[in-house]
Design a protein around this motif. Structure first.
Motif, PDB file in Angstrom:
ATOM      1  N   PRO A  13       0.865  -1.079  -0.030  1.00  0.00           N
ATOM      2  CA  PRO A  13      -0.148   0.055  -0.125  1.00  0.00           C
ATOM      3  C   PRO A  13       0.748   1.275   0.010  1.00  0.00           C
ATOM      4  O   PRO A  13       0.603   2.286  -0.730  1.00  0.00           O
ATOM      5  CB  PRO A  13      -0.911  -0.053   1.144  1.00  0.00           C
ATOM      6  N   SER A  14       1.985   1.358   0.805  1.00  0.00           N
ATOM      7  CA  SER A  14       2.917   2.268   0.772  1.00  0.00           C
ATOM      8  C   SER A  14       3.461   2.649  -0.698  1.00  0.00           C
ATOM      9  O   SER A  14       3.495   3.699  -1.163  1.00  0.00           O
ATOM     10  CB  SER A  14       3.953   2.171   1.784  1.00  0.00           C
ATOM     11  N   LEU A  15       3.938   1.731  -1.310  1.00  0.00           N
ATOM     12  CA  LEU A  15       4.513   1.817  -2.733  1.00  0.00           C
ATOM     13  C   LEU A  15       3.550   2.335  -3.602  1.00  0.00           C
ATOM     14  O   LEU A  15       3.975   3.046  -4.248  1.00  0.00           O
ATOM     15  CB  LEU A  15       4.851   0.141  -3.076  1.00  0.00           C
ATOM     16  N   SER A  16       2.436   1.657  -3.222  1.00  0.00           N
ATOM     17  CA  SER A  16       1.194   2.303  -4.523  1.00  0.00           C
ATOM     18  C   SER A  16       1.342   3.702  -4.359  1.00  0.00           C
ATOM     19  O   SER A  16       1.042   4.505  -5.340  1.00  0.00           O
ATOM     20  CB  SER A  16      -0.117   1.587  -4.284  1.00  0.00           C
ATOM     21  N   ALA A 159      -5.593   1.885 -10.028  1.00  0.00           N
ATOM     22  CA  ALA A 159      -5.759   0.665  -9.690  1.00  0.00           C
ATOM     23  C   ALA A 159      -4.596  -0.376  -9.743  1.00  0.00           C
ATOM     24  O   ALA A 159      -4.354  -1.331  -9.145  1.00  0.00           O
ATOM     25  CB  ALA A 159      -6.901   0.150 -10.357  1.00  0.00           C
ATOM     26  N   ASP A 160      -3.882  -0.106 -10.825  1.00  0.00           N
ATOM     27  CA  ASP A 160      -2.775  -0.745 -11.092  1.00  0.00           C
ATOM     28  C   ASP A 160      -1.516  -0.671 -10.367  1.00  0.00           C
ATOM     29  O   ASP A 160      -0.970  -1.714 -10.167  1.00  0.00           O
ATOM     30  CB  ASP A 160      -2.190  -0.401 -12.893  1.00  0.00           C
ATOM     31  N   PHE A 161      -1.505   0.176  -9.674  1.00  0.00           N
ATOM     32  CA  PHE A 161      -0.406   0.717  -8.630  1.00  0.00           C
ATOM     33  C   PHE A 161      -0.794  -0.432  -7.352  1.00  0.00           C
ATOM     34  O   PHE A 161      -0.019  -1.050  -7.325  1.00  0.00           O
ATOM     35  CB  PHE A 161      -0.517   1.780  -8.001  1.00  0.00           C
ATOM     36  N   GLN A 162      -1.910  -0.567  -6.991  1.00  0.00           N
ATOM     37  CA  GLN A 162      -2.460  -1.495  -6.078  1.00  0.00           C
ATOM     38  C   GLN A 162      -2.325  -2.887  -6.416  1.00  0.00           C
ATOM     39  O   GLN A 162      -1.734  -3.902  -5.741  1.00  0.00           O
ATOM     40  CB  GLN A 162      -3.699  -1.294  -5.596  1.00  0.00           C
ATOM     41  N   LEU A 163      -2.698  -3.251  -7.702  1.00  0.00           N
ATOM     42  CA  LEU A 163      -2.640  -4.654  -8.071  1.00  0.00           C
ATOM     43  C   LEU A 163      -1.246  -5.193  -8.195  1.00  0.00           C
ATOM     44  O   LEU A 163      -0.925  -6.521  -7.959  1.00  0.00           O
ATOM     45  CB  LEU A 163      -3.786  -4.623  -9.113  1.00  0.00           C
ATOM     46  N   ILE A 164      -0.601  -4.289  -9.094  1.00  0.00           N
ATOM     47  CA  ILE A 164       0.652  -4.958  -9.399  1.00  0.00           C
ATOM     48  C   ILE A 164       1.610  -5.315  -8.166  1.00  0.00           C
ATOM     49  O   ILE A 164       2.296  -6.026  -8.035  1.00  0.00           O
ATOM     50  CB  ILE A 164       1.526  -4.022 -10.359  1.00  0.00           C
ATOM     51  N   LEU A 192       5.880  -0.012 -14.460  1.00  0.00           N
ATOM     52  CA  LEU A 192       6.075   0.816 -13.428  1.00  0.00           C
ATOM     53  C   LEU A 192       7.805   0.835 -13.103  1.00  0.00           C
ATOM     54  O   LEU A 192       7.823   1.641 -11.996  1.00  0.00           O
ATOM     55  CB  LEU A 192       5.518  -0.078 -12.426  1.00  0.00           C
ATOM     56  N   HIS A 193       8.501   0.323 -13.742  1.00  0.00           N
ATOM     57  CA  HIS A 193       9.842   0.117 -13.467  1.00  0.00           C
ATOM     58  C   HIS A 193      10.424   1.683 -13.098  1.00  0.00           C
ATOM     59  O   HIS A 193      11.227   1.853 -12.388  1.00  0.00           O
ATOM     60  CB  HIS A 193      10.575  -0.341 -14.603  1.00  0.00           C
TER      61      HIS A 193
END
Length: 199
Positions: A13-16, A159-164, A192-193
């Motif tokens: 969650p923090s990374l997202s 949504a992609d931030f959370q799911l990946i 996202l790299h």
């Protein structure tokens, strides 16, 4: 005042939230919160978030927890026209659905199997693995039915931030993704790299 983000370096969650801040080009101050030392359980932290969970956003004294809510807030306040959180009601509904799906099912099932045994006295079980596969199967179905490049659209969304990030925790245990045809993890990892390498 610069935004402050109370976060852990490798928590999904923090990374997202950090990825969204980078993608939206929003300056912020990272306040590293030591989960292992229990800093999130302190009385001062509870004043910001009574749930004592990580992350927490501090926007000049406005404290917001729950990473989904933070992602939505950042887009609405700082980049309301961003495609990361589309304005069209149906497009936004799909993004919101994927965020809810991640919270209620996807991350819940995956983190219980991958992360809980690392931080808590918790054993991986066959039932836990079955729940991971159920979550992945449902996600694969959503990807197939929508037919888009990403989880909710043909462009990257919050949504992609959370799911990946949820998906990538499975890499820590060398999970076998071979049965999943959409290859979401690979496609999103490439895109996202640029946000990962800046940290």
């Amino acid at each position: 005042m610069v935004l402050k983000l109370y976060a852990v370096s490798d928590g999904p969650p923090s990374l997202s939230v950090r990825q969204a801040l980078a993608a939206l080009d929003i300056p912020f101050e990272l306040k590293d919160t030591n989960f292992g030392a229990g800093e999130h359980m302190a009385e001062e932290y509870a004043k910001m978030n009574p749930q004592k969970e990580i992350p927490v956003l501090d926007d000049d004294g406005f404290y917001l927890s729950e990473s989904n809510a933070i992602l939505q807030y950042l887009c609405d306040k700082y980049q309301p026209q961003s495609e990361l959180y589309p304005k069209d009601p149906k497009a936004r509904a799909i993004v919101n659905h994927r965020l809810c799906f991640n919270l209620s099912t996807y991350y819940a099932n995956i983190s219980a199997y991958t992360m809980a045994p690392i931080f808590f006295d918790y054993q991986r079980t066959d039932l836990g693995l079955k729940k991971v596969h159920i979550a992945l199967d449902v996600f694969e179905t959503y990807l197939q039915r929508l037919g888009t490049k990403y989880a909710a659209a043909n462009q990257l969304t919050i949504a992609d931030f959370q799911l990946i990030n949820s998906t990538m925790t499975l890499e820590a245990i060398d999970f076998d993704f071979s049965k999943y045809q959409k290859k979401y993890r690979r496609n999103c990892s490439i895109n996202l790299h640029s946000w990962y390498i800046t940290w």
